[in-house]
Design a protein around this motif. Structure first.
Motif, PDB file in Angstrom:
ATOM      1  N   ASN A  25      -4.551  22.339  -6.875  1.00  0.00           N
ATOM      2  CA  ASN A  25      -5.536  22.820  -5.914  1.00  0.00           C
ATOM      3  C   ASN A  25      -5.318  22.090  -4.604  1.00  0.00           C
ATOM      4  OD1 ASN A  25      -6.710  24.471  -7.822  1.00  0.00           O
ATOM      5  ND2 ASN A  25      -8.117  22.893  -8.496  1.00  0.00           N
ATOM      6  N   PHE A  26      -5.451  22.824  -3.507  1.00  0.00           N
ATOM      7  CA  PHE A  26      -5.261  22.232  -2.194  1.00  0.00           C
ATOM      8  C   PHE A  26      -6.617  21.964  -1.569  1.00  0.00           C
ATOM      9  CE2 PHE A  26      -1.511  25.111  -2.620  1.00  0.00           C
ATOM     10  CZ  PHE A  26      -0.601  24.114  -2.886  1.00  0.00           C
ATOM     11  N   LEU A  27      -6.795  20.756  -1.039  1.00  0.00           N
ATOM     12  CA  LEU A  27      -8.037  20.392  -0.364  1.00  0.00           C
ATOM     13  C   LEU A  27      -7.952  20.831   1.089  1.00  0.00           C
ATOM     14  CD1 LEU A  27      -8.413  16.753  -1.721  1.00  0.00           C
ATOM     15  CD2 LEU A  27      -9.483  18.823  -2.606  1.00  0.00           C
ATOM     16  N   LYS A  28      -9.089  21.081   1.718  1.00  0.00           N
ATOM     17  CA  LYS A  28      -9.119  21.450   3.135  1.00  0.00           C
ATOM     18  C   LYS A  28      -9.138  20.218   4.036  1.00  0.00           C
ATOM     19  CE  LYS A  28      -9.054  25.855   2.715  1.00  0.00           C
ATOM     20  NZ  LYS A  28      -7.869  26.582   3.126  1.00  0.00           N
ATOM     21  N   ASN A  29      -9.716  19.109   3.551  1.00  0.00           N
ATOM     22  CA  ASN A  29      -9.796  17.866   4.322  1.00  0.00           C
ATOM     23  C   ASN A  29      -9.262  16.716   3.479  1.00  0.00           C
ATOM     24  OD1 ASN A  29     -11.134  19.140   6.488  1.00  0.00           O
ATOM     25  ND2 ASN A  29     -13.080  18.933   5.413  1.00  0.00           N
ATOM     26  N   GLU A  30      -8.714  15.735   4.151  1.00  0.00           N
ATOM     27  CA  GLU A  30      -8.222  14.547   3.445  1.00  0.00           C
ATOM     28  C   GLU A  30      -9.410  13.725   2.948  1.00  0.00           C
ATOM     29  OE1 GLU A  30      -5.455  10.667   4.434  1.00  0.00           O
ATOM     30  OE2 GLU A  30      -5.409  12.388   5.767  1.00  0.00           O
ATOM     31  N   PRO A  31      -9.398  13.302   1.683  1.00  0.00           N
ATOM     32  CA  PRO A  31     -10.534  12.534   1.150  1.00  0.00           C
ATOM     33  C   PRO A  31     -10.624  11.154   1.798  1.00  0.00           C
ATOM     34  CG  PRO A  31      -8.789  12.646  -0.470  1.00  0.00           C
ATOM     35  CD  PRO A  31      -8.374  13.518   0.665  1.00  0.00           C
ATOM     36  N   TYR A  32     -11.853  10.683   1.959  1.00  0.00           N
ATOM     37  CA  TYR A  32     -12.067   9.371   2.563  1.00  0.00           C
ATOM     38  C   TYR A  32     -11.608   8.262   1.619  1.00  0.00           C
ATOM     39  CZ  TYR A  32     -14.350   5.638   5.141  1.00  0.00           C
ATOM     40  OH  TYR A  32     -14.589   4.504   5.845  1.00  0.00           O
ATOM     41  N   SER A  38      -2.673   7.664  -6.452  1.00  0.00           N
ATOM     42  CA  SER A  38      -3.082   9.024  -6.775  1.00  0.00           C
ATOM     43  C   SER A  38      -2.591   9.954  -5.666  1.00  0.00           C
ATOM     44  CB  SER A  38      -4.592   9.114  -6.938  1.00  0.00           C
ATOM     45  OG  SER A  38      -5.225   8.774  -5.736  1.00  0.00           O
ATOM     46  N   VAL A  39      -2.317  11.195  -6.029  1.00  0.00           N
ATOM     47  CA  VAL A  39      -1.727  12.161  -5.101  1.00  0.00           C
ATOM     48  C   VAL A  39      -2.672  13.343  -4.952  1.00  0.00           C
ATOM     49  CG1 VAL A  39       0.204  13.719  -4.717  1.00  0.00           C
ATOM     50  CG2 VAL A  39       0.608  11.490  -5.724  1.00  0.00           C
ATOM     51  N   VAL A  40      -2.918  13.752  -3.695  1.00  0.00           N
ATOM     52  CA  VAL A  40      -3.672  14.966  -3.401  1.00  0.00           C
ATOM     53  C   VAL A  40      -2.881  15.784  -2.391  1.00  0.00           C
ATOM     54  CG1 VAL A  40      -5.960  14.000  -3.877  1.00  0.00           C
ATOM     55  CG2 VAL A  40      -5.036  13.853  -1.588  1.00  0.00           C
ATOM     56  N   TYR A  41      -3.092  17.091  -2.428  1.00  0.00           N
ATOM     57  CA  TYR A  41      -2.438  17.999  -1.492  1.00  0.00           C
ATOM     58  C   TYR A  41      -3.502  18.542  -0.550  1.00  0.00           C
ATOM     59  CZ  TYR A  41       1.496  17.706  -4.650  1.00  0.00           C
ATOM     60  OH  TYR A  41       2.534  17.244  -5.409  1.00  0.00           O
ATOM     61  N   VAL A  42      -3.259  18.400   0.765  1.00  0.00           N
ATOM     62  CA  VAL A  42      -4.236  18.791   1.772  1.00  0.00           C
ATOM     63  C   VAL A  42      -3.636  19.917   2.611  1.00  0.00           C
ATOM     64  CG1 VAL A  42      -5.619  18.008   3.726  1.00  0.00           C
ATOM     65  CG2 VAL A  42      -5.124  16.445   1.845  1.00  0.00           C
ATOM     66  N   ASP A  43      -4.349  21.041   2.670  1.00  0.00           N
ATOM     67  CA  ASP A  43      -3.918  22.186   3.469  1.00  0.00           C
ATOM     68  C   ASP A  43      -4.850  22.311   4.663  1.00  0.00           C
ATOM     69  OD1 ASP A  43      -2.698  24.454   4.384  1.00  0.00           O
ATOM     70  OD2 ASP A  43      -3.544  25.770   2.871  1.00  0.00           O
ATOM     71  N   ASN A  44      -4.623  21.470   5.686  1.00  0.00           N
ATOM     72  CA  ASN A  44      -5.494  21.464   6.860  1.00  0.00           C
ATOM     73  C   ASN A  44      -4.820  22.050   8.098  1.00  0.00           C
ATOM     74  OD1 ASN A  44      -3.705  19.430   7.410  1.00  0.00           O
ATOM     75  ND2 ASN A  44      -5.224  17.815   7.602  1.00  0.00           N
ATOM     76  N   GLY A  45      -3.646  22.639   7.949  1.00  0.00           N
ATOM     77  CA  GLY A  45      -2.958  23.264   9.065  1.00  0.00           C
ATOM     78  C   GLY A  45      -2.108  22.318   9.884  1.00  0.00           C
ATOM     79  N   SER A  46      -2.023  21.054   9.533  1.00  0.00           N
ATOM     80  CA  SER A  46      -1.228  20.108  10.308  1.00  0.00           C
ATOM     81  C   SER A  46       0.272  20.264  10.047  1.00  0.00           C
ATOM     82  CB  SER A  46      -1.661  18.675  10.021  1.00  0.00           C
ATOM     83  OG  SER A  46      -1.439  18.366   8.665  1.00  0.00           O
ATOM     84  N   LEU A  59      -2.647   0.545  -1.921  1.00  0.00           N
ATOM     85  CA  LEU A  59      -3.481  -0.625  -2.192  1.00  0.00           C
ATOM     86  C   LEU A  59      -3.938  -1.299  -0.905  1.00  0.00           C
ATOM     87  CD1 LEU A  59      -1.554  -2.406  -5.059  1.00  0.00           C
ATOM     88  CD2 LEU A  59      -3.765  -1.326  -5.218  1.00  0.00           C
ATOM     89  N   GLY A  60      -5.162  -1.783  -0.916  1.00  0.00           N
ATOM     90  CA  GLY A  60      -5.694  -2.641   0.142  1.00  0.00           C
ATOM     91  C   GLY A  60      -5.467  -2.167   1.561  1.00  0.00           C
ATOM     92  N   ALA A  61      -4.833  -3.012   2.371  1.00  0.00           N
ATOM     93  CA  ALA A  61      -4.649  -2.730   3.783  1.00  0.00           C
ATOM     94  C   ALA A  61      -3.407  -1.882   4.061  1.00  0.00           C
ATOM     95  CB  ALA A  61      -4.551  -4.038   4.560  1.00  0.00           C
ATOM     96  N   LEU A  62      -2.663  -1.514   3.052  1.00  0.00           N
ATOM     97  CA  LEU A  62      -1.489  -0.675   3.255  1.00  0.00           C
ATOM     98  C   LEU A  62      -1.920   0.743   3.612  1.00  0.00           C
ATOM     99  CD1 LEU A  62       0.662  -1.834   0.224  1.00  0.00           C
ATOM    100  CD2 LEU A  62       0.853  -2.566   2.587  1.00  0.00           C
ATOM    101  N   ARG A  63      -1.110   1.402   4.404  1.00  0.00           N
ATOM    102  CA  ARG A  63      -1.438   2.763   4.814  1.00  0.00           C
ATOM    103  C   ARG A  63      -1.044   3.763   3.744  1.00  0.00           C
ATOM    104  NH1 ARG A  63      -2.045   4.321  10.371  1.00  0.00           N
ATOM    105  NH2 ARG A  63      -2.554   2.464  11.542  1.00  0.00           N
ATOM    106  N   ARG A  64      -1.763   4.871   3.731  1.00  0.00           N
ATOM    107  CA  ARG A  64      -1.433   5.958   2.818  1.00  0.00           C
ATOM    108  C   ARG A  64      -0.097   6.578   3.218  1.00  0.00           C
ATOM    109  NH1 ARG A  64      -7.094   9.342   2.543  1.00  0.00           N
ATOM    110  NH2 ARG A  64      -8.280   7.734   1.472  1.00  0.00           N
ATOM    111  N   LYS A  65       0.608   7.087   2.231  1.00  0.00           N
ATOM    112  CA  LYS A  65       1.863   7.761   2.500  1.00  0.00           C
ATOM    113  C   LYS A  65       1.579   9.249   2.651  1.00  0.00           C
ATOM    114  CE  LYS A  65       6.429   8.521   0.590  1.00  0.00           C
ATOM    115  NZ  LYS A  65       7.289   8.340  -0.581  1.00  0.00           N
ATOM    116  N   LYS A  66       2.000   9.834   3.767  1.00  0.00           N
ATOM    117  CA  LYS A  66       1.759  11.244   4.038  1.00  0.00           C
ATOM    118  C   LYS A  66       3.096  11.925   4.316  1.00  0.00           C
ATOM    119  CE  LYS A  66      -2.683  10.247   6.160  1.00  0.00           C
ATOM    120  NZ  LYS A  66      -3.513  10.379   7.351  1.00  0.00           N
ATOM    121  N   ALA A  67       3.277  13.091   3.712  1.00  0.00           N
ATOM    122  CA  ALA A  67       4.510  13.848   3.920  1.00  0.00           C
ATOM    123  C   ALA A  67       4.206  15.329   3.795  1.00  0.00           C
ATOM    124  CB  ALA A  67       5.561  13.436   2.903  1.00  0.00           C
TER     125      ALA A  67
END
Length: 83
Positions: A25-32, A38-46, A59-67
């Motif tokens: 399932n594709f989310l419309k907005n990225e979860p806070y 954990s992996v989610v798929y976001v279909d926000n048009g970007s 983890l912690g202060a590391l940034r999320r990986k987005k592709a």
């Protein structure tokens, strides 16, 4: 006989899980909040047409990986067909 019944029960229980894994399932907005790894798929048009953003928690202060990754053929045709 018990083995056959147990195997049939296992197949019927696991089939919906496999189907859900194959067509995410594709989310419309990225979860806070997002759990680490954990992996989610976001279909926000970007991303471009036929692609969705794959977001992996960190983890912690590391940034999320987005592709941007291509979505499945059936989801891509449905996304283009629906205005």
């Amino acid at each position: 006989m018990r083995t056959v019944v147990a195997l049939a029960l296992l197949c019927t229980v696991s089939a919906p899980c496999l189907a859900q894994e194959l067509s995410p399932n594709f989310l419309k907005n990225e979860p806070y909040f997002l759990s680490p790894w954990s992996v989610v798929y976001v279909d926000n048009g970007s991303c471009g047409v036929g692609k969705v953003m794959k977001v992996t928690g960190a983890l912690g202060a590391l940034r999320r990986k987005k592709a941007c990754v291509p979505m499945g053929r059936e989801q891509a045709s449905r996304a283009v067909a629906i205005p």
